[in-house]
Enzyme design. Structure first.
Site, mmCIF file in Angstrom:
data_model
loop_
_atom_site.group_PDB
_atom_site.id
_atom_site.type_symbol
_atom_site.label_atom_id
_atom_site.label_comp_id
_atom_site.label_asym_id
_atom_site.label_seq_id
_atom_site.Cartn_x
_atom_site.Cartn_y
_atom_site.Cartn_z
ATOM 1 N N HIS A 6 3.583 -0.132 -2.519
ATOM 2 C CA HIS A 6 3.874 -1.569 -2.629
ATOM 3 C C HIS A 6 5.367 -1.900 -2.698
ATOM 4 O O HIS A 6 5.776 -2.828 -3.393
ATOM 5 C CB HIS A 6 3.173 -2.168 -3.844
ATOM 6 C CG HIS A 6 1.683 -2.240 -3.732
ATOM 7 N ND1 HIS A 6 1.021 -2.414 -2.535
ATOM 8 C CD2 HIS A 6 0.715 -2.165 -4.690
ATOM 9 C CE1 HIS A 6 -0.288 -2.449 -2.757
ATOM 10 N NE2 HIS A 6 -0.505 -2.297 -4.039
ATOM 11 N N ASP B 202 -11.112 1.253 -3.208
ATOM 12 C CA ASP B 202 -9.678 1.042 -2.986
ATOM 13 C C ASP B 202 -9.377 1.596 -1.602
ATOM 14 O O ASP B 202 -8.634 2.552 -1.433
ATOM 15 C CB ASP B 202 -8.846 1.741 -4.060
ATOM 16 C CG ASP B 202 -7.376 1.345 -4.017
ATOM 17 O OD1 ASP B 202 -7.031 0.437 -3.214
ATOM 18 O OD2 ASP B 202 -6.572 1.932 -4.760
ATOM 19 N N HIS C 208 -1.568 -9.943 -3.187
ATOM 20 C CA HIS C 208 -2.351 -9.045 -4.038
ATOM 21 C C HIS C 208 -3.096 -9.824 -5.134
ATOM 22 O O HIS C 208 -3.215 -9.346 -6.266
ATOM 23 C CB HIS C 208 -1.420 -7.998 -4.664
ATOM 24 C CG HIS C 208 -2.073 -6.708 -5.028
ATOM 25 N ND1 HIS C 208 -2.887 -6.574 -6.120
ATOM 26 C CD2 HIS C 208 -2.029 -5.479 -4.448
ATOM 27 C CE1 HIS C 208 -3.311 -5.325 -6.212
ATOM 28 N NE2 HIS C 208 -2.797 -4.640 -5.204
ATOM 29 N N GLU D 168 -6.988 -7.641 0.456
ATOM 30 C CA GLU D 168 -5.596 -7.620 0.894
ATOM 31 C C GLU D 168 -5.504 -7.398 2.403
ATOM 32 O O GLU D 168 -5.710 -6.288 2.884
ATOM 33 C CB GLU D 168 -4.832 -6.507 0.171
ATOM 34 C CG GLU D 168 -4.942 -6.536 -1.334
ATOM 35 C CD GLU D 168 -4.516 -5.218 -1.929
ATOM 36 O OE1 GLU D 168 -3.403 -4.731 -1.600
ATOM 37 O OE2 GLU D 168 -5.290 -4.637 -2.719
ATOM 38 N N TYR E 134 -6.027 -11.065 -7.388
ATOM 39 C CA TYR E 134 -7.332 -10.610 -7.856
ATOM 40 C C TYR E 134 -8.217 -11.845 -8.050
ATOM 41 O O TYR E 134 -7.899 -12.736 -8.845
ATOM 42 C CB TYR E 134 -7.216 -9.907 -9.206
ATOM 43 C CG TYR E 134 -6.513 -8.582 -9.230
ATOM 44 C CD1 TYR E 134 -7.210 -7.407 -9.466
ATOM 45 C CD2 TYR E 134 -5.119 -8.496 -9.076
ATOM 46 C CE1 TYR E 134 -6.564 -6.174 -9.543
ATOM 47 C CE2 TYR E 134 -4.463 -7.274 -9.147
ATOM 48 C CZ TYR E 134 -5.197 -6.130 -9.381
ATOM 49 O OH TYR E 134 -4.543 -4.914 -9.457
ATOM 50 N N ASN F 226 0.831 -1.195 0.000
ATOM 51 C CA ASN F 226 0.000 0.000 0.000
ATOM 52 C C ASN F 226 0.875 1.260 0.000
ATOM 53 O O ASN F 226 2.069 1.203 -0.268
ATOM 54 C CB ASN F 226 -1.005 -0.002 1.155
ATOM 55 C CG ASN F 226 -2.380 0.515 0.721
ATOM 56 O OD1 ASN F 226 -2.482 1.571 0.107
ATOM 57 N ND2 ASN F 226 -3.411 -0.226 1.051
ATOM 58 N N ARG F 227 0.286 2.399 0.330
ATOM 59 C CA ARG F 227 0.928 3.686 0.105
ATOM 60 C C ARG F 227 1.531 4.281 1.378
ATOM 61 O O ARG F 227 0.984 4.116 2.464
ATOM 62 C CB ARG F 227 -0.082 4.674 -0.495
ATOM 63 C CG ARG F 227 -0.529 4.291 -1.893
ATOM 64 C CD ARG F 227 -1.665 5.169 -2.388
ATOM 65 N NE ARG F 227 -1.998 4.853 -3.775
ATOM 66 C CZ ARG F 227 -2.838 3.879 -4.144
ATOM 67 N NH1 ARG F 227 -3.442 3.133 -3.212
ATOM 68 N NH2 ARG F 227 -3.075 3.642 -5.414
ATOM 69 N N GLN G 85 -7.560 -4.249 2.790
ATOM 70 C CA GLN G 85 -7.803 -3.333 1.686
ATOM 71 C C GLN G 85 -8.753 -4.001 0.698
ATOM 72 O O GLN G 85 -8.496 -5.104 0.195
ATOM 73 C CB GLN G 85 -6.485 -2.979 0.977
ATOM 74 C CG GLN G 85 -6.612 -1.916 -0.091
ATOM 75 C CD GLN G 85 -6.519 -0.515 0.464
ATOM 76 O OE1 GLN G 85 -6.292 -0.324 1.656
ATOM 77 N NE2 GLN G 85 -6.680 0.489 -0.398
#
Length: 356
Positions: free
Chosen positions: A106, A255, A180, A320, A182, A80-81, A292
Site C-alpha cells: 500500500h 484477501d 480502502h 478494492e 471497509y 496491495n503488495r 481485491q
C-alpha cells in the site's frame, strides 16, 4: 442537488489542521478528509428509511495517521503488495521500502495514505466535486518518476459516489490507486459482515502464498469457496470463509484479487453487496481490471473507531478496485506501468440503494 460543506476535522500532532468535507445530496451524506483522501463516513437510509453510517472510520487525524488497517484511505503509489519490494522497468531495478514483512504494501512506510492532500471544491450546478491532489517526488518510497496524482469525489442525486483517479508521471513508473473503505451495510458498529451476501463479477482469482503474494496462477472460482458469481441468491460471505482451503488459510479469510470480467476501459459491474435485514445494497462499478476482496481478517479490536466503537475481525469488508497485487513482477497480469506523459485515468462508482 448535492452540496459540499467544509469544516475542520482535527489537528495532527505536528500541528497541521486536517479538513473534513461533507458531500450531501439530501438523502446520503459522505464525509471525506484530506489526510489520505480518506472516506470517514457514509450515511445512507435502509429499506425503511432509517439512516446509518455504513463505513468503518476513526475520530481523529492522528488516529488516521497512525492506523495500520488503512480504514477509508486512498492507497498508493501502489495499492496491495509487491514481492520483496522489487521490480524492474526499462532494465532498471528499483527497491521499495518494505513495510509488510519482506514485502511492500500500500505505498510503503508513508505512502499516499499518510499524506496531506491539497484540496479544491469544484462547483458545478448539477454535481459539485471534491478534488484532492498531491505530488509524489522521484524515488519517494523507492518509486521512479515524479507523479502528480488526483482523486475526485462526487455524489449524485441517485446516491452514486464516483471516485475518479488521475495521474501523470515524468518517467515510466507503476501506479495503482484504490480506495480502502471497509463497508458494513448493517452499520459500522453493528457486528460482522459474515451475514452479508456478495456477488463478484470475476471467474478467476489470483492464488497466493503464505505471505499473500500471488503465485502467478489464476484459478477458476468454480467449485471453490471463491465463487461469488451466483446472483439468486448470492452467497453469504461467512458461508465458506472457514472452509478447509489453503488459499483461505494463507490469508485467514478472504484477501484475494479477482480478475474482473471486463474488456477495455468500459465501466462494468464488479460486485454487489447486500444485507438482507436492512435491505441495503451496494453496487460497485469500475473500469479497473481487478478487485481485491478483503474481509477485515486482521482487525483485532485495537482500532477504536467512531463513537468509541471497537472493530473486531470481519467488522467490515473491502471491495478494492485496482490492478492485481505484484503486477510489476507478473507479466501475465494486466500491465500497471504508467509511461511518461501518459495519463492514469480510472473510475470507480459505489451505488447505494435498497430492496425489500
Amino acid at each position: 442537488m448535492t452540496k459540499i460543506k467544509q469544516q475542520s476535522f482535527s489537528k495532527l500532532s505536528s500541528g497541521e489542521e486536517i479538513q473534513l468535507f461533507c458531500l450531501d445530496n439530501g438523502e446520503t451524506q459522505v464525509e471525506i478528509i484530506n489526510l489520505g483522501a480518506a472516506i470517514v463516513s457514509i450515511t445512507t437510509p435502509d429499506k425503511n428509511g432509517n439512516s446509518d453510517d455504513i463505513c468503518l472510520g476513526l475520530s481523529s487525524a492522528d488516529a488516521y495517521y497512525n492506523q495500520t488497517a488503512y480504514l477509508g484511505v486512498v492507497a498508493g503509489r501502489y495499492a496491495n503488495r509487491i514481492a520483496k519490494g522489487k521490480f524492474s522497468i526499462n532494465n532498471n531495478e528499483y527497491q521499495l521500502n518494505c513495510n509488510n514483512g519482506e514485502n511492500h504494501l500500500h505505498g510503503g512506510n508513508i505512502g499516499f495514505s499518510k499524506r496531506v492532500w491539497n484540496y479544491k471544491i469544484i462547483n458545478d450546478e448539477t454535481n459539485p466535486k471534491l478534488r484532492l491532489s498531491l505530488t509524489s517526488p522521484n524515488l519517494e518510497e523507492g518509486f521512479p518518476g515524479t507523479v502528480n496524482a488526483a482523486v475526485e469525489y462526487s455524489l449524485d442525486e441517485n446516491n452514486r459516489l464516483t471516485i475518479h483517479y488521475q495521474g501523470t508521471t515524468d518517467q515510466d513508473t507503476v501506479l495503482n490507486l484504490t480506495n480502502h473503505t471497509y463497508f458494513n451495510l448493517a452499520g459500522h458498529n453493528k457486528g460482522t459482515i459474515l451475514e452479508h451476501r456478495l456477488f463478484v463479477n470475476g471467474d478467476f482469482f489470483a492464488r497466493v502464498n503464505e505471505q499473500a503474494i500471488p503465485t502467478g496462477e489464476l484459478v477458476p472460482v468454480k467449485d471453490t469457496p471463491f465463487d461469488f458469481t451466483a446472483t439468486e441468491p448470492m452467497h453469504l460471505i461467512g458461508e465458506r470463509i472457514n472452509a478447509d482451503n489453503q488459499d483461505l488459510h494463507n490469508c485467514g479469510g478472504y484477501d484475494h484479487s479477482y480478475a474482473l470480467n471486463g474488456k477495455g476501459k468500459q465501466l462494468i459491474q464488479a460486485a454487489t453487496l447486500y444485507h438482507e435485514a436492512t435491505g441495503r445494497v451496494l453496487n460497485v462499478y469500475t473500469n479497473k481490471p481487478a478487485m481485491q476482496l478483503y474481509t477485515g481478517n486482521a482487525l483485532d479490536g485495537t482500532h477504536i473507531g467512531k463513537q468509541g466503537c471497537i472493530y473486531n475481525q470481519n467488522a467490515g469488508v473491502c471491495l478494492e478496485t485496482q490492478f492485481m497485487p505484484d503486477s510489476p513482477n507478473q507479466p501475465q497480469f494486466p500491465c500497471c506501468v504508467l509511461k511518461a506523459n501518459d495519463v492514469y485515468d480510472y473510475t470507480t462508482v459505489f451505488e447505494f440503494t435498497t430492496k425489500d
